[in-house]
Design an enzyme around this catalytic site. Structure first.
Site, PDB file in Angstrom:
ATOM      1  N   MET A 122      -5.963  23.811  -1.262  1.00  0.00           N
ATOM      2  CA  MET A 122      -6.547  23.607  -0.080  1.00  0.00           C
ATOM      3  C   MET A 122      -6.117  22.167   0.459  1.00  0.00           C
ATOM      4  SD  MET A 122     -10.024  25.537  -0.117  1.00  0.00           S
ATOM      5  CE  MET A 122     -11.104  24.312  -1.058  1.00  0.00           C
TER       6      MET A 122
ATOM      7  N   ALA B  76      -2.568  14.880  -8.528  1.00  0.00           N
ATOM      8  CA  ALA B  76      -1.645  15.055  -9.759  1.00  0.00           C
ATOM      9  C   ALA B  76      -1.755  16.495 -10.271  1.00  0.00           C
ATOM     10  CB  ALA B  76      -1.757  14.072 -10.824  1.00  0.00           C
TER      11      ALA B  76
ATOM     12  N   HIS C 234      -2.496  19.308  -8.604  1.00  0.00           N
ATOM     13  CA  HIS C 234      -1.631  20.249  -7.868  1.00  0.00           C
ATOM     14  C   HIS C 234      -0.073  19.966  -8.054  1.00  0.00           C
ATOM     15  CE1 HIS C 234      -5.142  19.424  -5.023  1.00  0.00           C
ATOM     16  NE2 HIS C 234      -5.356  20.848  -5.234  1.00  0.00           N
TER      17      HIS C 234
ATOM     18  N   ASP D 198     -10.118  25.839 -12.304  1.00  0.00           N
ATOM     19  CA  ASP D 198     -10.849  26.697 -11.453  1.00  0.00           C
ATOM     20  C   ASP D 198     -10.647  28.030 -12.586  1.00  0.00           C
ATOM     21  OD1 ASP D 198     -11.535  25.850  -8.735  1.00  0.00           O
ATOM     22  OD2 ASP D 198      -9.678  25.029  -9.212  1.00  0.00           O
TER      23      ASP D 198
ATOM     24  N   ARG E 167     -12.024  16.485  -4.294  1.00  0.00           N
ATOM     25  CA  ARG E 167     -13.538  16.110  -4.062  1.00  0.00           C
ATOM     26  C   ARG E 167     -13.865  14.779  -4.301  1.00  0.00           C
ATOM     27  NH1 ARG E 167     -14.594  22.248  -3.797  1.00  0.00           N
ATOM     28  NH2 ARG E 167     -15.214  22.805  -1.778  1.00  0.00           N
TER      29      ARG E 167
HETATM   30  P1  AMP Z   1      -7.542  23.202  -4.670  1.00  0.00           P
HETATM   31  O1  AMP Z   1      -6.875  22.803  -3.731  1.00  0.00           O
HETATM   32  O2  AMP Z   1      -8.732  22.665  -5.281  1.00  0.00           O
HETATM   33  O3  AMP Z   1      -8.070  24.852  -4.220  1.00  0.00           O
HETATM   34  O4  AMP Z   1      -6.983  23.902  -5.815  1.00  0.00           O
HETATM   35  C1  AMP Z   1      -5.400  24.425  -5.859  1.00  0.00           C
HETATM   36  C2  AMP Z   1      -4.956  24.912  -7.136  1.00  0.00           C
HETATM   37  O5  AMP Z   1      -4.828  23.512  -7.959  1.00  0.00           O
HETATM   38  C3  AMP Z   1      -5.824  25.756  -7.802  1.00  0.00           C
HETATM   39  O6  AMP Z   1      -5.016  26.523  -8.822  1.00  0.00           O
HETATM   40  C4  AMP Z   1      -6.748  24.781  -8.793  1.00  0.00           C
HETATM   41  O7  AMP Z   1      -6.996  25.607  -9.996  1.00  0.00           O
HETATM   42  C5  AMP Z   1      -5.471  23.686  -9.124  1.00  0.00           C
HETATM   43  N1  AMP Z   1      -6.118  22.364  -9.556  1.00  0.00           N
HETATM   44  C6  AMP Z   1      -7.249  21.501  -8.934  1.00  0.00           C
HETATM   45  N2  AMP Z   1      -7.549  20.661  -9.546  1.00  0.00           N
HETATM   46  C7  AMP Z   1      -6.610  20.848 -10.869  1.00  0.00           C
HETATM   47  C8  AMP Z   1      -6.778  19.853 -11.932  1.00  0.00           C
HETATM   48  N3  AMP Z   1      -7.232  18.679 -11.962  1.00  0.00           N
HETATM   49  N4  AMP Z   1      -5.676  20.182 -12.860  1.00  0.00           N
HETATM   50  C9  AMP Z   1      -5.121  21.464 -12.737  1.00  0.00           C
HETATM   51  N5  AMP Z   1      -5.071  22.174 -11.544  1.00  0.00           N
HETATM   52  C10 AMP Z   1      -5.943  21.895 -10.655  1.00  0.00           C
END
Ligand code: AMP
Length: 287
Positions: free
Chosen positions: A30, A35, A37, A150, A187
């Site tokens: 999103m 780091a 991502h 997640d 966030r």
């Molecule tokens: P998001 O942009 O938050 O929807 O996350 C996109 C992808 O990045 C999802 O597969 C998340 O699980 C992963 N992600 C988000 N934060 C982290 C983190 N701190 N460590 C590893 N993967 C992450």
């Protein structure tokens, strides 16, 4: 790196890769990339010839009153980060291009969405599943990388991928953390400095849960009560949305710990809801 905004254009590119027999790695996000991502993209880069990442703040996974509008966005910085990590195509669609106004079809796995985030965000995972299914159909990835941060989402995507026969290799990547242990999240930027200082309590509490298992405690209820008490002391401005000990695959509550479990927490600081989890293997712990 190419930036593609039209789903049809991405679909056309993906068909070319398929025709050429090229392996495709995919990382859906999103945006407001960090780091965490980056680690997913680097993993995809290692695993496939072509790497596609998407940045899409998917409206269908936000419930009423959640932070869809307030979700942080920075398209230029995201593009720079993706390019630096070696992403070949960054897909940044508009919501209108992803969902027709008359769209009426959902993909969901309700039995895995009863607990944790699914309990407090009842329409969240059907939004996630639906958008990931649509993205898989567009990108046709060989391998897709999701973060263990997640965990429930990863379990649901694995199930959906198997049930619908997408044939994508789903890779789960470890949680990337700040040096004090706070899990990276887009966030986090919305926390006040005081909330940020408290928020480290989430991972510290989960570490306490693991330490209790390691020292022989097998009663999940006692561990959860202890961690809750610690949360109340360490995070006076945090509101615990959930703190549970679940089976890591079925995402169902566990009472007596006899195998691997997942301690998972969601804590709200004002309008900012943070999640974290810790996988604990009792076998490994008792060796
Ligand atoms: P998001 O942009 O938050 O929807 O996350 C996109 C992808 O990045 C999802 O597969 C998340 O699980 C992963 N992600 C988000 N934060 C982290 C983190 N701190 N460590 C590893 N993967 C992450």
């Amino acid at each position: 790196m190419d930036i593609i905004t039209e789903p049809s254009a991405l679909g056309e590119r993906a068909r070319e890769w398929t025709r050429a027999g090229r392996t495709v790695g995919f990382v859906p996000t999103m945006g407001y990339l960090h780091a965490g991502h980056e680690s997913l993209m680097a993993l995809a880069r290692k695993r496939a010839e072509v790497v596609v990442a998407s940045v899409f703040v998917n409206p269908t996974q936000f419930g009423p009153g959640e932070d869809l509008e307030a979700y942080p966005r920075d398209p230029e910085r995201d593009a720079a980060l993706a390019k630096r990590v070696g992403v070949d195509v960054l897909f940044t669609p508009q919501a209108e291009a992803m969902y027709a106004p008359e769209a009426a079809t959902w993909v969901e796995a309700p039995s895995l969405a009863r607990h944790l985030c699914g309990a407090s965000r009842p329409t969240h995972f059907r939004g996630v599943c639906t958008v990931v299914a649509k993205l898989f159909l567009l990108v046709r990835p060989t391998v897709a990388v999701f973060g263990q941060k997640d965990w429930q989402q990863l379990a649901i995507i694995r199930r959906m991928n198997a049930d619908l026969g997408f044939g994508v290799e789903i890779v789960g990547a470890p949680i990337v953390r700040e040096s004090d242990g706070l899990a990276l999240s887009s966030r986090n930027v919305r926390l006040t400095p005081a909330e940020r200082a408290e928020a480290v309590g989430i991972s510290r509490g989960l570490a306490l849960a693991e330490a209790m298992v390691q020292s022989g405690e097998r009663d999940a209820g006692r561990i959860v009560a202890e961690v809750r008490a610690r949360y109340a002391t360490d995070m006076p401005s945090g509101v615990v949305d959930y703190l549970e000990c679940v089976d890591p695959a079925a995402i169902e509550p566990v009472a007596a710990i006899a195998g691997p479990v997942l301690f998972a927490a969601a804590v709200k600081f004002a309008a900012v809801r943070l999640i974290d989890n810790r996988y604990v293997d009792v076998q490994a712990a008792s060796r």
